[in-house]
Design a protein around this motif. Structure first.
Motif, PDB file in Angstrom:
ATOM      1  N   PRO A 104      38.718  60.247  47.573  1.00 65.84           N
ATOM      2  CA  PRO A 104      38.081  59.159  46.819  1.00 65.84           C
ATOM      3  C   PRO A 104      38.959  58.638  45.682  1.00 65.84           C
ATOM      4  O   PRO A 104      38.952  57.438  45.385  1.00 65.84           O
ATOM      5  N   LEU A 105      39.733  59.528  45.069  1.00 65.26           N
ATOM      6  CA  LEU A 105      40.625  59.089  43.986  1.00 65.26           C
ATOM      7  C   LEU A 105      41.719  58.171  44.526  1.00 65.26           C
ATOM      8  O   LEU A 105      42.043  57.153  43.901  1.00 65.26           O
ATOM      9  N   LEU A 106      42.283  58.508  45.678  1.00 62.27           N
ATOM     10  CA  LEU A 106      43.309  57.653  46.280  1.00 62.27           C
ATOM     11  C   LEU A 106      42.744  56.289  46.654  1.00 62.27           C
ATOM     12  O   LEU A 106      43.395  55.260  46.433  1.00 62.27           O
ATOM     13  N   THR A 107      41.535  56.269  47.197  1.00 65.01           N
ATOM     14  CA  THR A 107      40.908  54.992  47.540  1.00 65.01           C
ATOM     15  C   THR A 107      40.641  54.177  46.282  1.00 65.01           C
ATOM     16  O   THR A 107      40.860  52.964  46.270  1.00 65.01           O
ATOM     17  N   ALA A 108      40.192  54.829  45.224  1.00 65.22           N
ATOM     18  CA  ALA A 108      39.930  54.120  43.968  1.00 65.22           C
ATOM     19  C   ALA A 108      41.218  53.524  43.395  1.00 65.22           C
ATOM     20  O   ALA A 108      41.227  52.376  42.940  1.00 65.22           O
ATOM     21  N   VAL A 109      42.301  54.284  43.433  1.00 68.70           N
ATOM     22  CA  VAL A 109      43.580  53.773  42.938  1.00 68.70           C
ATOM     23  C   VAL A 109      44.035  52.586  43.783  1.00 68.70           C
ATOM     24  O   VAL A 109      44.470  51.557  43.255  1.00 68.70           O
ATOM     25  N   ALA A 110      43.912  52.707  45.098  1.00 72.44           N
ATOM     26  CA  ALA A 110      44.300  51.596  45.982  1.00 72.44           C
ATOM     27  C   ALA A 110      43.445  50.365  45.701  1.00 72.44           C
ATOM     28  O   ALA A 110      43.953  49.235  45.668  1.00 72.44           O
ATOM     29  N   ALA A 111      42.153  50.564  45.481  1.00 72.03           N
ATOM     30  CA  ALA A 111      41.264  49.432  45.176  1.00 72.03           C
ATOM     31  C   ALA A 111      41.643  48.773  43.857  1.00 72.03           C
ATOM     32  O   ALA A 111      41.618  47.535  43.746  1.00 72.03           O
ATOM     33  N   LEU A 112      42.009  49.566  42.869  1.00 75.43           N
ATOM     34  CA  LEU A 112      42.436  48.997  41.582  1.00 75.43           C
ATOM     35  C   LEU A 112      43.721  48.194  41.734  1.00 75.43           C
ATOM     36  O   LEU A 112      43.872  47.130  41.129  1.00 75.43           O
ATOM     37  N   VAL A 113      44.632  48.685  42.562  1.00 74.19           N
ATOM     38  CA  VAL A 113      45.881  47.949  42.810  1.00 74.19           C
ATOM     39  C   VAL A 113      45.574  46.622  43.496  1.00 74.19           C
ATOM     40  O   VAL A 113      46.088  45.568  43.100  1.00 74.19           O
ATOM     41  N   LEU A 115      42.710  44.970  43.498  1.00 75.10           N
ATOM     42  CA  LEU A 115      41.972  44.130  42.552  1.00 75.10           C
ATOM     43  C   LEU A 115      42.928  43.506  41.535  1.00 75.10           C
ATOM     44  O   LEU A 115      42.856  42.311  41.253  1.00 75.10           O
ATOM     45  N   GLY A 116      43.843  44.312  41.010  1.00 73.42           N
ATOM     46  CA  GLY A 116      44.825  43.785  40.056  1.00 73.42           C
ATOM     47  C   GLY A 116      45.719  42.742  40.687  1.00 73.42           C
ATOM     48  O   GLY A 116      45.994  41.700  40.079  1.00 73.42           O
ATOM     49  N   ARG A 117      46.152  42.990  41.885  1.00 72.48           N
ATOM     50  CA  ARG A 117      46.995  42.022  42.595  1.00 72.48           C
ATOM     51  C   ARG A 117      46.237  40.721  42.836  1.00 72.48           C
ATOM     52  O   ARG A 117      46.775  39.626  42.642  1.00 72.48           O
ATOM     53  N   ASN A 118      44.974  40.825  43.240  1.00 76.14           N
ATOM     54  CA  ASN A 118      44.163  39.628  43.469  1.00 76.14           C
ATOM     55  C   ASN A 118      43.945  38.839  42.178  1.00 76.14           C
ATOM     56  O   ASN A 118      43.977  37.615  42.186  1.00 76.14           O
ATOM     57  N   ARG A 119      43.741  39.528  41.106  1.00 76.45           N
ATOM     58  CA  ARG A 119      43.534  38.831  39.823  1.00 76.45           C
ATOM     59  C   ARG A 119      44.814  38.144  39.364  1.00 76.45           C
ATOM     60  O   ARG A 119      44.762  37.050  38.811  1.00 76.45           O
ATOM     61  N   LEU A 120      45.946  38.778  39.593  1.00 75.44           N
ATOM     62  CA  LEU A 120      47.217  38.160  39.227  1.00 75.44           C
ATOM     63  C   LEU A 120      47.478  36.909  40.056  1.00 75.44           C
ATOM     64  O   LEU A 120      48.068  35.955  39.581  1.00 75.44           O
ATOM     65  N   ARG A 121      47.036  36.928  41.290  1.00 77.38           N
ATOM     66  CA  ARG A 121      47.206  35.776  42.168  1.00 77.38           C
ATOM     67  C   ARG A 121      46.144  34.713  41.935  1.00 77.38           C
ATOM     68  O   ARG A 121      46.197  33.647  42.542  1.00 77.38           O
ATOM     69  N   GLY A 122      45.139  35.040  41.150  1.00 73.49           N
ATOM     70  CA  GLY A 122      44.071  34.077  40.880  1.00 73.49           C
ATOM     71  C   GLY A 122      42.985  34.077  41.930  1.00 73.49           C
ATOM     72  O   GLY A 122      42.139  33.197  41.965  1.00 73.49           O
ATOM     73  N   ALA A 123      42.988  35.076  42.815  1.00 69.39           N
ATOM     74  CA  ALA A 123      41.947  35.162  43.843  1.00 69.39           C
ATOM     75  C   ALA A 123      40.649  35.624  43.205  1.00 69.39           C
ATOM     76  O   ALA A 123      40.660  36.369  42.230  1.00 69.39           O
ATOM     77  N   PRO A 124      39.521  35.187  43.741  1.00 63.94           N
ATOM     78  CA  PRO A 124      38.244  35.630  43.185  1.00 63.94           C
ATOM     79  C   PRO A 124      38.065  37.128  43.406  1.00 63.94           C
ATOM     80  O   PRO A 124      38.483  37.659  44.425  1.00 63.94           O
TER      81      PRO A 124
END
Length: 156
Positions: A104-113, A115-124
């Motif tokens: 679960p920790l690995l999945t959470a880290v991947a999800a944060l990455v 999410l961060g990438r999407n926010r940097l790209r301006g994706a919703p």
């Protein structure tokens, strides 16, 4: 676990991980073959009880989460917990605990990455007011389950 059996487990995990990332599902045929293989190996080594306990201890919480919120954890992840829980248990209690906690920790880290990438790209983001109704889950959990298990089996 013998080196050959471990290498087969790793190859099976890689195949499942690639499929889960690309297709967003874990095929029943592959999870079933994996479960049969790990439990067959455990039977041949006289450690079936250990494998069954490890499988049950990992599968039950996954099943509960899936039943409470099927979108949070897919049925394929529940089925994958059977062979991975069994394999980790065969490597010993510390390996099982590390595998169970790390996934679960690995999945959470991947999800944060992601999410961060999407926010940097301006994706919703997924928490936007009106997410698309057919939006897939951001990060599949199967690859993290596999990575956590095979790593814990080596390190613990």
């Amino acid at each position: 676990m013998t080196t050959a059996a471990y290498c087969l487990l790793v190859a099976w995990c890689v195949l499942l991980g690639v499929i889960d990332v690309h297709a967003r599902r874990l095929p029943n045929a592959l999870t079933g073959v994996g479960a049969a293989g790990v439990l067959g190996y455990a039977l041949s080594t006289g450690r079936l009880e250990t494998a069954l306990i490890g499988a049950a201890l990992l599968t039950i919480p996954y099943l509960v989460v899936h039943l409470v919120d099927p979108a949070a954890l897919g049925a394929g992840d529940v089925k994958l917990a059977v062979p991975l829980g069994a394999a980790a248990a065969l490597a010993g209690a510390p390996a099982w605990v590390w595998a169970a906690c790390a996934a679960p920790l690995l999945t959470a880290v991947a999800a944060l990455v992601v999410l961060g990438r999407n926010r940097l790209r301006g994706a919703p983001s997924r928490d936007a007011e009106e997410p698309p109704p057919s939006a897939p889950r951001m990060v599949p959990h199967g690859p993290a389950m596999c990575l956590a298990t095979v790593t814990a089996m080596v390190l613990a």
